[in-house]
Design a protein around this motif. Structure first.
Motif, PDB file in Angstrom:
ATOM      1  N   GLU A 188     -54.770 -49.280 -13.923  1.00 53.08           N
ATOM      2  CA  GLU A 188     -55.176 -48.407 -15.025  1.00 53.08           C
ATOM      3  C   GLU A 188     -56.113 -49.173 -15.952  1.00 53.08           C
ATOM      4  OE1 GLU A 188     -51.976 -46.515 -17.058  1.00 53.08           O
ATOM      5  OE2 GLU A 188     -50.848 -46.067 -15.242  1.00 53.08           O
ATOM      6  N   PRO A 262     -63.735 -42.188  -6.358  1.00 55.49           N
ATOM      7  CA  PRO A 262     -62.474 -41.415  -6.480  1.00 55.49           C
ATOM      8  C   PRO A 262     -61.994 -40.849  -5.147  1.00 55.49           C
ATOM      9  CG  PRO A 262     -63.963 -40.865  -8.284  1.00 55.49           C
ATOM     10  CD  PRO A 262     -64.736 -41.754  -7.351  1.00 55.49           C
ATOM     11  N   ASN A 263     -62.915 -40.484  -4.265  1.00 52.98           N
ATOM     12  CA  ASN A 263     -62.497 -39.959  -2.961  1.00 52.98           C
ATOM     13  C   ASN A 263     -61.726 -41.005  -2.158  1.00 52.98           C
ATOM     14  OD1 ASN A 263     -63.739 -37.580  -3.570  1.00 52.98           O
ATOM     15  ND2 ASN A 263     -65.504 -37.877  -2.206  1.00 52.98           N
ATOM     16  N   ARG A 266     -58.223 -41.245  -3.686  1.00 57.92           N
ATOM     17  CA  ARG A 266     -57.388 -40.094  -3.326  1.00 57.92           C
ATOM     18  C   ARG A 266     -56.965 -40.170  -1.861  1.00 57.92           C
ATOM     19  NH1 ARG A 266     -60.797 -37.298  -7.167  1.00 57.92           N
ATOM     20  NH2 ARG A 266     -62.381 -36.891  -5.571  1.00 57.92           N
ATOM     21  N   TYR A 270     -53.760 -42.504  -4.056  1.00 61.42           N
ATOM     22  CA  TYR A 270     -53.735 -42.902  -5.469  1.00 61.42           C
ATOM     23  C   TYR A 270     -54.165 -41.729  -6.353  1.00 61.42           C
ATOM     24  CZ  TYR A 270     -53.172 -47.892  -4.373  1.00 61.42           C
ATOM     25  OH  TYR A 270     -52.690 -49.093  -3.954  1.00 61.42           O
ATOM     26  N   ASP A 271     -53.711 -41.746  -7.590  1.00 59.98           N
ATOM     27  CA  ASP A 271     -54.095 -40.752  -8.587  1.00 59.98           C
ATOM     28  C   ASP A 271     -55.417 -41.197  -9.208  1.00 59.98           C
ATOM     29  OD1 ASP A 271     -54.448 -39.014 -10.678  1.00 59.98           O
ATOM     30  OD2 ASP A 271     -52.379 -39.108 -11.389  1.00 59.98           O
ATOM     31  N   SER A 272     -56.500 -40.557  -8.805  1.00 65.42           N
ATOM     32  CA  SER A 272     -57.823 -40.974  -9.289  1.00 65.42           C
ATOM     33  C   SER A 272     -58.056 -40.635 -10.753  1.00 65.42           C
ATOM     34  CB  SER A 272     -58.918 -40.322  -8.428  1.00 65.42           C
ATOM     35  OG  SER A 272     -58.861 -38.908  -8.522  1.00 65.42           O
ATOM     36  N   GLU A 273     -57.178 -39.823 -11.351  1.00 63.97           N
ATOM     37  CA  GLU A 273     -57.307 -39.511 -12.780  1.00 63.97           C
ATOM     38  C   GLU A 273     -56.746 -40.653 -13.636  1.00 63.97           C
ATOM     39  OE1 GLU A 273     -58.868 -36.853 -13.953  1.00 63.97           O
ATOM     40  OE2 GLU A 273     -59.293 -36.206 -11.891  1.00 63.97           O
ATOM     41  N   LYS A 274     -55.731 -41.331 -13.129  1.00 66.15           N
ATOM     42  CA  LYS A 274     -55.103 -42.411 -13.897  1.00 66.15           C
ATOM     43  C   LYS A 274     -55.617 -43.799 -13.518  1.00 66.15           C
ATOM     44  CE  LYS A 274     -50.630 -40.131 -14.732  1.00 66.15           C
ATOM     45  NZ  LYS A 274     -49.152 -40.230 -14.552  1.00 66.15           N
ATOM     46  N   SER A 276     -58.321 -46.614 -11.690  1.00 62.19           N
ATOM     47  CA  SER A 276     -59.710 -46.939 -11.360  1.00 62.19           C
ATOM     48  C   SER A 276     -59.718 -48.331 -10.754  1.00 62.19           C
ATOM     49  CB  SER A 276     -60.605 -46.883 -12.607  1.00 62.19           C
ATOM     50  OG  SER A 276     -60.135 -47.778 -13.604  1.00 62.19           O
TER      51      SER A 276
END
Length: 315
Positions: A188, A262-263, A266, A270-274, A276
């Motif tokens: 994160e 992000p792809n 995912r 992994y949660d690409s919103e949380k 990086s």
């Protein structure tokens, strides 16, 4: 016989047997022969001892036995392996784990999981040495990153070295078999500044404290944004107008890097919103060209003993 010549003592004694009575001659002959048989081994041993002593004296006269001996020939770590070890040690010092993987990988881990679908033009330079319809010699060590993310939840920090294979024409800068070192950090709050700081530190560890790093915008399917990574020319330090290594530009290219797409996150679960992350990939031979100021990458595979001994002293 032990005494050469017809005038020796043994021939003289043998001649005296003719003056003996006939009945005594056989006994005298046997006694003389027994004496000769006893004397010959003694004389042989003495002759051998004298010859050995003469040889030792001649050797001492020719050699200075107090002079230091020739040192034993010892090997050294190959310069490419030294580069890989030094890069791994740098990242291990910062808490990264070194992960190894297979040199033959399915196309899923090599391409699809890295945001490179079958119809993507980025496959053109990668899909090189196929074993069958789905297995190929890996063109990069990125499958290690995918497998690690699928096995372990974030945060992860790994460096992935290993041999890679591409259908590049061999020249002064390219080999069809080479070594790559990739790095991956996912957590994160990871941002591009972390990547720049780590790679700047790596270049300073490899080339010296004066190194700087710059990023030129580029494209890779598995990172966004993506960049080509350059470092200050190790030879001229960016200050020579006519440098044979950098052509006067002051920079040399090391490889590619960027923020993990992000792809890719995912696809790994992994949660690409949380989360990086950043990743990079450098060629070990390219790093060695710069570090040792070598003019042709083929020198590293020529098995030239003088060349390897010279670089061994620099490691």
């Amino acid at each position: 016989g032990p005494v050469p010549g017809r005038s020796g003592e043994v021939p003289r004694v043998r001649r005296t047997t003719g003056s003996l009575p006939p009945a005594e001659r056989p006994g005298a002959g046997k006694a003389i022969n027994a004496s000769v048989a006893a004397m010959e081994p003694v004389l042989d041993r003495r002759r051998t001892a004298l010859e050995e002593r003469a040889g030792e004296e001649a050797l001492k006269a020719r050699l200075d036995v107090t002079f230091p001996a020739t040192p034993a020939a010892t090997g050294s770590i190959h310069p490419i392996r030294r580069i890989v070890q030094d890069v791994c040690e740098y990242f291990e010092h910062h808490g990264f784990a070194v992960v190894l993987g297979n040199e033959i990988e399915p196309d899923y881990y090599t391409f699809d999981a890295l945001n490179i679908p079958p119809d993507h033009p980025a496959r053109e330079g990668f899909d090189s040495f196929w074993i069958d319809d789905h297995l190929l010699l890996r063109p990069h060590t990125s499958p290690i990153q995918v497998r690690t993310m699928k096995l372990h939840p974030a945060p992860i920090a790994i460096v992935a070295p290993g041999r890679c294979f591409r259908r590049d024409a061999v020249d002064a800068r390219h080999l069809f078999q080479f070594h790559q070192i990739e790095g991956l950090l996912v957590d994160e709050g990871v941002h591009f500044g972390h990547l720049k700081g780590m790679l700047t530190g790596l270049c300073r560890a490899l080339f010296g404290p004066a190194q700087r790093v710059r990023f030129r915008p580029s494209f890779f399917p598995f990172t966004e944004p993506s960049a080509e990574v350059d470092t200050t020319c190790p030879r001229c330090k960016g200050e020579a107008a006519a440098c044979g290594m950098c052509g006067g530009s002051g920079w040399i290219e090391l490889g590619g890097a960027g923020m993990v797409h992000p792809n890719v996150l995912r696809e790994a679960g992994y949660d690409s919103e949380k989360l990086s992350g950043w990743a990079f990939g450098f060629g070990a031979e390219r790093l060695a060209l710069a570090r040792y100021e070598v003019d042709d990458i083929r020198r590293f595979i020529d098995s030239d003993r003088d060349f390897l001994e010279q670089l061994g002293t620099l490691s």
